[in-house]
Motif scaffolding. Sequence first.
Motif, PDB file in Angstrom:
ATOM      1  N   SER A  24       0.791  -1.218   0.000  1.00 59.25           N
ATOM      2  CA  SER A  24       0.000   0.000   0.000  1.00 59.25           C
ATOM      3  C   SER A  24       0.826   1.271   0.000  1.00 59.25           C
ATOM      4  CB  SER A  24      -0.926   0.015   1.230  1.00 59.25           C
ATOM      5  OG  SER A  24      -0.167  -0.058   2.409  1.00 59.25           O
ATOM      6  N   HIS A  25       2.158   1.179   0.237  1.00 58.91           N
ATOM      7  CA  HIS A  25       2.925   2.398   0.288  1.00 58.91           C
ATOM      8  C   HIS A  25       3.204   2.909  -1.119  1.00 58.91           C
ATOM      9  CE1 HIS A  25       5.764  -0.966   0.152  1.00 58.91           C
ATOM     10  NE2 HIS A  25       6.575  -0.162  -0.507  1.00 58.91           N
ATOM     11  N   ALA A  26       3.430   4.215  -1.244  1.00 60.56           N
ATOM     12  CA  ALA A  26       3.604   4.834  -2.550  1.00 60.56           C
ATOM     13  C   ALA A  26       4.834   4.287  -3.258  1.00 60.56           C
ATOM     14  CB  ALA A  26       3.711   6.347  -2.392  1.00 60.56           C
ATOM     15  N   GLN A  27       4.676   3.945  -4.539  1.00 61.90           N
ATOM     16  CA  GLN A  27       5.773   3.441  -5.333  1.00 61.90           C
ATOM     17  C   GLN A  27       5.826   4.131  -6.690  1.00 61.90           C
ATOM     18  OE1 GLN A  27       6.244  -0.820  -5.474  1.00 61.90           O
ATOM     19  NE2 GLN A  27       5.052  -1.101  -3.621  1.00 61.90           N
ATOM     20  N   LEU A  28       5.122   5.212  -6.848  1.00 63.87           N
ATOM     21  CA  LEU A  28       5.053   5.906  -8.122  1.00 63.87           C
ATOM     22  C   LEU A  28       5.209   7.393  -7.845  1.00 63.87           C
ATOM     23  CD1 LEU A  28       4.458   5.084 -11.132  1.00 63.87           C
ATOM     24  CD2 LEU A  28       2.133   5.869 -10.714  1.00 63.87           C
ATOM     25  N   MET A 226     -15.912   1.880  -5.562  1.00 62.58           N
ATOM     26  CA  MET A 226     -16.064   1.762  -4.116  1.00 62.58           C
ATOM     27  C   MET A 226     -17.033   0.650  -3.717  1.00 62.58           C
ATOM     28  SD  MET A 226     -13.988   4.147  -3.527  1.00 62.58           S
ATOM     29  CE  MET A 226     -13.319   5.620  -4.310  1.00 62.58           C
ATOM     30  N   ILE A 227     -18.062   0.450  -4.522  1.00 66.04           N
ATOM     31  CA  ILE A 227     -19.103  -0.503  -4.132  1.00 66.04           C
ATOM     32  C   ILE A 227     -19.291  -1.631  -5.139  1.00 66.04           C
ATOM     33  CG2 ILE A 227     -20.372   1.205  -2.788  1.00 66.04           C
ATOM     34  CD1 ILE A 227     -22.275   1.556  -5.122  1.00 66.04           C
ATOM     35  N   GLY A 228     -18.655  -1.526  -6.320  1.00 61.21           N
ATOM     36  CA  GLY A 228     -18.860  -2.527  -7.358  1.00 61.21           C
ATOM     37  C   GLY A 228     -17.861  -3.661  -7.281  1.00 61.21           C
ATOM     38  N   GLY A 229     -18.316  -4.861  -7.607  1.00 65.20           N
ATOM     39  CA  GLY A 229     -17.423  -6.003  -7.706  1.00 65.20           C
ATOM     40  C   GLY A 229     -17.188  -6.718  -6.400  1.00 65.20           C
ATOM     41  N   SER A 230     -16.519  -7.862  -6.518  1.00 66.29           N
ATOM     42  CA  SER A 230     -16.226  -8.666  -5.327  1.00 66.29           C
ATOM     43  C   SER A 230     -14.854  -9.310  -5.446  1.00 66.29           C
ATOM     44  CB  SER A 230     -17.287  -9.767  -5.167  1.00 66.29           C
ATOM     45  OG  SER A 230     -17.271 -10.643  -6.295  1.00 66.29           O
ATOM     46  N   GLY A 231     -13.933  -8.627  -6.117  1.00 58.53           N
ATOM     47  CA  GLY A 231     -12.627  -9.214  -6.346  1.00 58.53           C
ATOM     48  C   GLY A 231     -11.503  -8.403  -5.741  1.00 58.53           C
ATOM     49  N   THR A 232     -10.329  -8.525  -6.347  1.00 57.57           N
ATOM     50  CA  THR A 232      -9.108  -7.861  -5.896  1.00 57.57           C
ATOM     51  C   THR A 232      -8.670  -6.849  -6.935  1.00 57.57           C
ATOM     52  OG1 THR A 232      -8.397  -9.836  -4.690  1.00 57.57           O
ATOM     53  CG2 THR A 232      -6.690  -8.232  -5.251  1.00 57.57           C
ATOM     54  N   PHE A 233      -8.199  -5.688  -6.483  1.00 53.82           N
ATOM     55  CA  PHE A 233      -7.694  -4.680  -7.403  1.00 53.82           C
ATOM     56  C   PHE A 233      -6.205  -4.903  -7.658  1.00 53.82           C
ATOM     57  CE2 PHE A 233     -11.415  -2.178  -5.944  1.00 53.82           C
ATOM     58  CZ  PHE A 233     -11.890  -1.766  -7.182  1.00 53.82           C
ATOM     59  N   THR A 246      -3.226  20.032 -11.262  1.00 55.75           N
ATOM     60  CA  THR A 246      -1.774  20.129 -11.082  1.00 55.75           C
ATOM     61  C   THR A 246      -1.145  18.845 -10.559  1.00 55.75           C
ATOM     62  OG1 THR A 246      -1.899  20.933  -8.795  1.00 55.75           O
ATOM     63  CG2 THR A 246      -2.055  22.583 -10.561  1.00 55.75           C
ATOM     64  N   GLY A 247      -1.950  17.888 -10.105  1.00 54.75           N
ATOM     65  CA  GLY A 247      -1.405  16.658  -9.554  1.00 54.75           C
ATOM     66  C   GLY A 247      -2.502  15.660  -9.240  1.00 54.75           C
ATOM     67  N   VAL A 248      -2.100  14.475  -8.808  1.00 53.21           N
ATOM     68  CA  VAL A 248      -3.050  13.413  -8.494  1.00 53.21           C
ATOM     69  C   VAL A 248      -2.721  12.814  -7.133  1.00 53.21           C
ATOM     70  CG1 VAL A 248      -3.363  12.869 -10.936  1.00 53.21           C
ATOM     71  CG2 VAL A 248      -1.668  11.598  -9.604  1.00 53.21           C
ATOM     72  N   ASP A 249      -3.670  12.068  -6.599  1.00 56.42           N
ATOM     73  CA  ASP A 249      -3.478  11.354  -5.328  1.00 56.42           C
ATOM     74  C   ASP A 249      -3.167   9.899  -5.646  1.00 56.42           C
ATOM     75  OD1 ASP A 249      -3.607  10.322  -2.737  1.00 56.42           O
ATOM     76  OD2 ASP A 249      -5.798  10.102  -2.834  1.00 56.42           O
ATOM     77  N   TYR A 250      -1.922   9.497  -5.411  1.00 55.83           N
ATOM     78  CA  TYR A 250      -1.520   8.106  -5.652  1.00 55.83           C
ATOM     79  C   TYR A 250      -1.801   7.274  -4.412  1.00 55.83           C
ATOM     80  CZ  TYR A 250       1.367   4.029  -6.634  1.00 55.83           C
ATOM     81  OH  TYR A 250       1.805   2.740  -6.827  1.00 55.83           O
ATOM     82  N   VAL A 251      -2.672   6.289  -4.547  1.00 59.09           N
ATOM     83  CA  VAL A 251      -3.083   5.470  -3.407  1.00 59.09           C
ATOM     84  C   VAL A 251      -2.090   4.350  -3.145  1.00 59.09           C
ATOM     85  CG1 VAL A 251      -4.904   3.992  -2.472  1.00 59.09           C
ATOM     86  CG2 VAL A 251      -5.500   6.040  -3.799  1.00 59.09           C
ATOM     87  N   GLY A 252      -1.639   3.657  -4.195  1.00 62.06           N
ATOM     88  CA  GLY A 252      -0.675   2.588  -4.009  1.00 62.06           C
ATOM     89  C   GLY A 252      -0.771   1.537  -5.093  1.00 62.06           C
ATOM     90  N   LEU A 253       0.106   0.545  -4.989  1.00 64.62           N
ATOM     91  CA  LEU A 253       0.171  -0.553  -5.948  1.00 64.62           C
ATOM     92  C   LEU A 253      -0.543  -1.774  -5.383  1.00 64.62           C
ATOM     93  CD1 LEU A 253       1.432  -1.681  -8.619  1.00 64.62           C
ATOM     94  CD2 LEU A 253       3.376  -2.422  -7.219  1.00 64.62           C
ATOM     95  N   ASN A 254      -1.424  -2.349  -6.188  1.00 59.76           N
ATOM     96  CA  ASN A 254      -2.180  -3.533  -5.775  1.00 59.76           C
ATOM     97  C   ASN A 254      -2.932  -3.293  -4.468  1.00 59.76           C
ATOM     98  OD1 ASN A 254      -1.173  -4.829  -7.995  1.00 59.76           O
ATOM     99  ND2 ASN A 254       0.186  -6.197  -6.884  1.00 59.76           N
ATOM    100  N   THR A 255      -3.522  -2.136  -4.356  1.00 58.15           N
ATOM    101  CA  THR A 255      -4.277  -1.825  -3.144  1.00 58.15           C
ATOM    102  C   THR A 255      -5.470  -0.958  -3.510  1.00 58.15           C
ATOM    103  OG1 THR A 255      -4.051  -1.059  -0.858  1.00 58.15           O
ATOM    104  CG2 THR A 255      -3.057   0.314  -2.570  1.00 58.15           C
TER     105      THR A 255
END
Length: 320
Positions: A24-28, A226-233, A246-255
């Motif tokens: 979950s930590h930033a890698q980008l 947020m509410i769709g699906g039942s799998g893994t991102f 001017t920028g984006v919010d990077y949440v993380g990789l495989n999270t």
Amino acid sequence: MQRHLHASTSLLLALIAIFGVQCSHAQLKKLTRKVMDMTVLASQVSAVTYSTTAAKDFAARNPVAGSSRSGLYVNEPDVAVAARVGDTCIMAFRGTSTDVSLPTWQQDYDTNLQQDQVSLLGKCTVTEGIYNAYNAMFRTDLENDVKRCMSSCPNCKLLITGHSQGGAIANAAGVMFESQGYSPYVITFGQPSVLGSNCRVRARKWFRFILAMPGPFRLQYDPVPMIGGSGTFYGHEIVVSSGDMTGVDYVGLNTHVNKYPWNIAAHFSDLYVAVLKALGANGSSVPTKGFAKNAQCSVGTECRSGSCAWNWSRAAYECA
């Protein structure tokens, strides 16, 4: 001993780069110019698939030589496009249609309510509805067109994309193409989670965009992821806001992080296109450290400053 440890670490890092791991930590640190160009293109093609006429015109203007169906695949309400734009071979899938015909209602039932996981490739599973949608009547011809495009252009990039349900189908296609030795960019917009937890993908080339928009008091988010699906991102999760170019919010990789409140208006494909075009308009890379000062927010982690505070003069939560 130390040399062996370094070798083991190098091997581990190589495997992570290829397959990805849950983290979950930033890698980008930034969205490069290359990634932004492909993202803008992906959003535009994804939006085009919602109009059969527009999709037909796009495929005709960007043909794959030797295509058996001129790059357009229609089995209403399902639509897909195979095309070549410059050095990029593209496979794009339509999301859920907005009409109220019987086929559309049946499609919604199949893809959104049939959430049981079925085998897509070995231990890699996908929800049954998306499996059925991917295995539409035109799948073989569509895949052959994309392979034909890659064969005729060995140095071309492969881009698999879609919005909403189309993004979920793109995930299934990405798994299958990777299993055949391809290394696609899988770029999706507002997709639900549909893949199982045992899929091996080159996660660093997968990008999932979620749109937010200013609302009363705080940011509001596309509800489908947020509410769709039942799998893994899988892949990089990135939140973009129509209130900050001017920028984006990077949440993380495989999270994935669920956010609220929601606004269905933030799910519209045309708004995704407009926001991403604006982000890419400066011609350089886009920082991923969060939104700028005075941009609307909901939590501090979305802000470059790390602080989301109430602004009494504008009656809204904003980045400090």
